[in-house]
Structures are given as C-alpha cells and as structure tokens.
Design an enzyme around this catalytic site. Structure first.
Site, PDB file in Angstrom:
ATOM      1  N   TYR A 159       1.169  32.949   5.444  1.00 20.21           N
ATOM      2  CA  TYR A 159       0.784  31.935   6.424  1.00 20.21           C
ATOM      3  C   TYR A 159       0.638  32.515   7.823  1.00 20.21           C
ATOM      4  O   TYR A 159       0.382  31.799   8.771  1.00 20.21           O
ATOM      5  CB  TYR A 159       1.750  30.743   6.388  1.00 20.21           C
ATOM      6  CG  TYR A 159       1.477  29.893   5.164  1.00 20.21           C
ATOM      7  CD1 TYR A 159       0.308  29.153   5.082  1.00 20.21           C
ATOM      8  CD2 TYR A 159       2.334  29.906   4.081  1.00 20.21           C
ATOM      9  CE1 TYR A 159       0.003  28.430   3.961  1.00 20.21           C
ATOM     10  CE2 TYR A 159       2.040  29.169   2.938  1.00 20.21           C
ATOM     11  CZ  TYR A 159       0.875  28.433   2.888  1.00 20.21           C
ATOM     12  OH  TYR A 159       0.566  27.720   1.772  1.00 20.21           O
ATOM     13  N   HIS A 209       0.821  25.571   9.098  1.00 16.76           N
ATOM     14  CA  HIS A 209       2.117  25.522   8.402  1.00 16.76           C
ATOM     15  C   HIS A 209       3.261  25.256   9.371  1.00 16.76           C
ATOM     16  O   HIS A 209       4.336  25.836   9.239  1.00 16.76           O
ATOM     17  CB  HIS A 209       2.345  26.820   7.605  1.00 16.76           C
ATOM     18  CG  HIS A 209       2.847  26.578   6.218  1.00 16.76           C
ATOM     19  ND1 HIS A 209       4.170  26.652   5.876  1.00 16.76           N
ATOM     20  CD2 HIS A 209       2.193  26.227   5.088  1.00 16.76           C
ATOM     21  CE1 HIS A 209       4.316  26.382   4.585  1.00 16.76           C
ATOM     22  NE2 HIS A 209       3.136  26.105   4.081  1.00 16.76           N
TER      23      HIS A 209
HETATM   24 MG    MG Z   1      -0.203  23.154   3.760  1.00 18.61          MG
END
Ligand code: MG
Length: 401
Positions: A159, A209
């Site tokens: 992420y 995120h």
């Molecule tokens: Mg997500």
C-alpha cells in the site's frame, strides 16, 4: 398453510485455500437437501466469529422459519444488546446470506431476482496492479489491459510508503514500517507516470488505505485531481470522516469509502451530505445482504454509486453475494475483484468468472455457489499472528494498516 421450513442446524466451515482464512456458514433446513451458504469472513479474528456463531447465534436460531429474513436479521442484531461490532456483524452476515440463498433456491430464482431483477448482465470489475517501481506498475497494468480489464487500481510496494530511507530510533521494534510523506511523493509520481503510459481511456483507481494524517489526505486528494482517477479509496480513516467536508470543498477527485465501516452512523452522514461518490462496505462486515440492500437504495437517492469491498479476505461465497447485489441495483459503480485461484474454483463450484473485464453470474438459483466440504477440510485455517497489520510510522509508533 403448509408447515414452514425451519432452521435445523447452523454449521461453521473454516478453510484456508490461499493466504486468507475464510469462514463460511451453512444453514441446514428441515427440508431434506435444502441448505444455504453465507460469508462470515473476518480473517484476522476468524475463531472469534466461529465461536459467536456456534455458541450464541446457533442456539438462538434453531427451529426458526427460514423465510423470515428481516425478522431474523433485526432480532439477531439486538439480541446481544451490544451491537454493530465486527465479530457479531460477520456472524449475522453468515446466517443472513445463507437465508437469502435458501429463499432463492426455494423460489428457483437468483438473489438478484429476489431483490428486483437485473439492471445489467454482468458487473465491471477492477483489479489491483502493484509493482516495486512505477515502471513495473505500468507493465502490470498493461498486462491487465491485455486481458480485457478496463478498471485498474494502481499501488506501489504494497500500500506504499515502505522501503523509504527512514531513520528509526535505536531499538525500534520490528514491524511493517511506512513513511506517509514519502508515500505521497512516490504515489503522485507513480500515478503521473502510469497515466502517461496507459492513456486516458483506462480507468485508474488508487487506495490511500487511511495512511495519511487528515490534512495530508486533503492535500493528496487535491494533488491527484489532475490525473482523473475513477476514484480515490479510503483517503481518510473512519475515525476522521468529518474531514471529508474539507476534501469536498477543495477538489473534484471522486471519493470511495466504507470497507472498515460497522455502524450505520459511519455511512449515513457521508451519503446524506454527498461527501463521497462510492460507498464500498465489506458486506459481511456490515451484517450481510439485508443491510447492503438498504444502503444501496439509500445511496441511490443521493446519486452515490456502490463499489463493494472484494479482496481475497472476502470468501468466494461473499463474492457471489457481492455480484448478486451488483447485478441488481441501478446505482452500481464497479466491483473489486481478487482473481481466484484454481483451487478456489474447485472448493467453491459456481464461483463467478470474469471475461473481458466483466464478472458474470451463473444461472443457478440463490447465490449460485456451493462448497466442496471434504476438499475445504484439507486446507484448515492456520493459527497465525498477522504481520502486515503490525504497521508503524518511522519513529516506531503504531499506525493504521
Ligand atoms: Mg481498500
């Protein structure tokens, strides 16, 4: 009046055919051979959900009329007095989805038909393109385009924000470290590069995120506006949703939010104030098809589309439920898709398939999916301590994953 079909047993099936531990509920009825399946997967706390079903919901449900989905959902939600938490919501979802599956099988109709029928033949999906650098992200995105995908979420290094040249304090604990400021710079550079490489006709998405401080999320949403994303996902954490007003006032980047939501208060205001563009709860996390149906209708009234959460920690049964909703509601946006393994297709016959970027249902009634229990039993859930959620900022302090 014929005797009602009743709940004879509620069984929990735990299996781990891939990296995620999955929890499936099988509701067995008084009619021989008639059962339904539901997704109750909260992968990080899987055994707690199993216990909630076996020790609390099962005794409460035995002997009840399978047709009374609304009553069972509402009574299950208040029966424990304290409510709207992830363990119980997932447990209730397992039963709720199974009851919709049973109702469809009894009617000889898909769940989509029970909800009102199809708005479309198949659902657009988006897939996740990752890479160690921007060139690799672009290559992976191009490979997906060649397979017919038109919606691609671009991420770099998981992420993002990992592996930056950060200085940690002496004796810093182990963990999944990331640097939010480095993340912002890296991602803007990567998205600019990928947009240039793939052109305007492909829809790009990106997931923050919830890794940024609120004011940096505002700044990032503004900076990324020029790349015309299909949406920016989880720019803020659920705890910071009041900040969506600030993003909204400053840019037109489309916003998607909801995979961590448990409680109706988390989505009501965002929808009513039109602060987001896509609502994307994890269907089992919010309690199943019954509340998702209500939210889809509610969001439609405010011009907000859906993009239900669909990673590998949603079970194949949960993906089948997502698709039934996607096919039905007029305000569908896009469906996240995790590209199942061959083993997933073997364990879960009827798991939907993608062709040319569209997810297609089969013609079976209910959710249209089954489980090969003896094969599932060969892949038991591992007793692990999750690593990737042990995220830390450069100074070692715990952070949201
Ligand atoms: Mg997500």
């Amino acid at each position: 009046m014929p005797n009602p079909v009743t709940i004879q047993d509620v069984k929990v099936i735990l299996t781990q055919p891939g990296k995620s531990r999955l929890c499936i509920v099988k509701v067995i009825t008084s009619e021989p051979g008639l059962y339904g399946l539901g997704c109750a997967t909260f992968t990080q706390r899987i055994f707690a959900v199993a216990a909630a079903i076996e020790r609390h919901l099962r005794p409460f449900l035995l002997g009840r009329d399978v047709d009374r989905i609304e009553e069972i959902w509402n009574m299950s939600m208040v029966h424990g007095y304290w409510r709207n938490g992830p363990v119980l919501n997932n447990a209730i979802s397992g039963v709720d989805q199974a009851l919709w599956d049973i109702k469809g099988k009894r009617a000889g109709m898909s769940v989509c038909d029970l909800l009102g029928g199809k708005s479309r033949q198949a659902a657009h999906v988006y897939v996740h393109a990752d890479g160690r650098d921007k060139q690799e992200v672009a290559e992976n995105a191009r490979a997906f385009m060649e397979q017919g995908y038109r919606f691609i979420r671009v991420q770099m290094g998981g992420y993002g924000g990992q592996g930056s040249p950060m200085v940690k304090p002496r004796q810093a604990p182990a963990g999944a470290y990331f640097d939010p400021r480095h993340y912002c710079r890296q991602m803007l550079d990567m998205i600019a590069y990928v947009r240039e490489e793939v052109g305007e006709a492909i829809e790009l998405l990106h997931d923050v995120h919830e890794r940024l401080a609120p004011i940096h999320a505002v700044e990032f949403a503004k900076d990324v506006e020029r790349f015309k994303l299909f949406f920016l996902e989880d720019a803020l954490a659920p705890e910071d949703i009041a900040w969506f007003r600030h993003i909204r006032r400053q840019c037109a980047t489309p916003l998607a939010m909801g995979e961590l939501f448990n409680n109706p208060h988390e989505w009501q205001l965002l929808i009513q104030e039109r602060l987001i563009d896509f609502i994307r709860m994890h269907i089992s996390q919010m309690g199943g098809i019954t509340p998702a149906r209500n939210v889809a209708i509610f969001a439609d009234m405010y011009g907000i589309r859906t993009a239900w959460h669909g990673p590998s920690d949603t079970s194949p049964v949960g993906h089948a439920a997502n698709l039934q909703l996607d096919l039905w509601h007029p305000n569908f946006g896009v469906q996240e898709w995790y590209r199942p393994s061959e083993l997933d297709y073997e364990i879960f016959p009827g798991l939907p398939v993608v062709e040319e970027g569209y997810l297609y249902p089969n013609c079976k009634p209910g959710l249209g999916i089954d489980i090969n229990e003896s094969l599932a039993a060969k892949y038991p859930c591992q007793e692990i301590v999750e690593q990737w959620t042990q995220t830390r900022l450069p100074d070692g302090s715990p952070a949201r994953p």
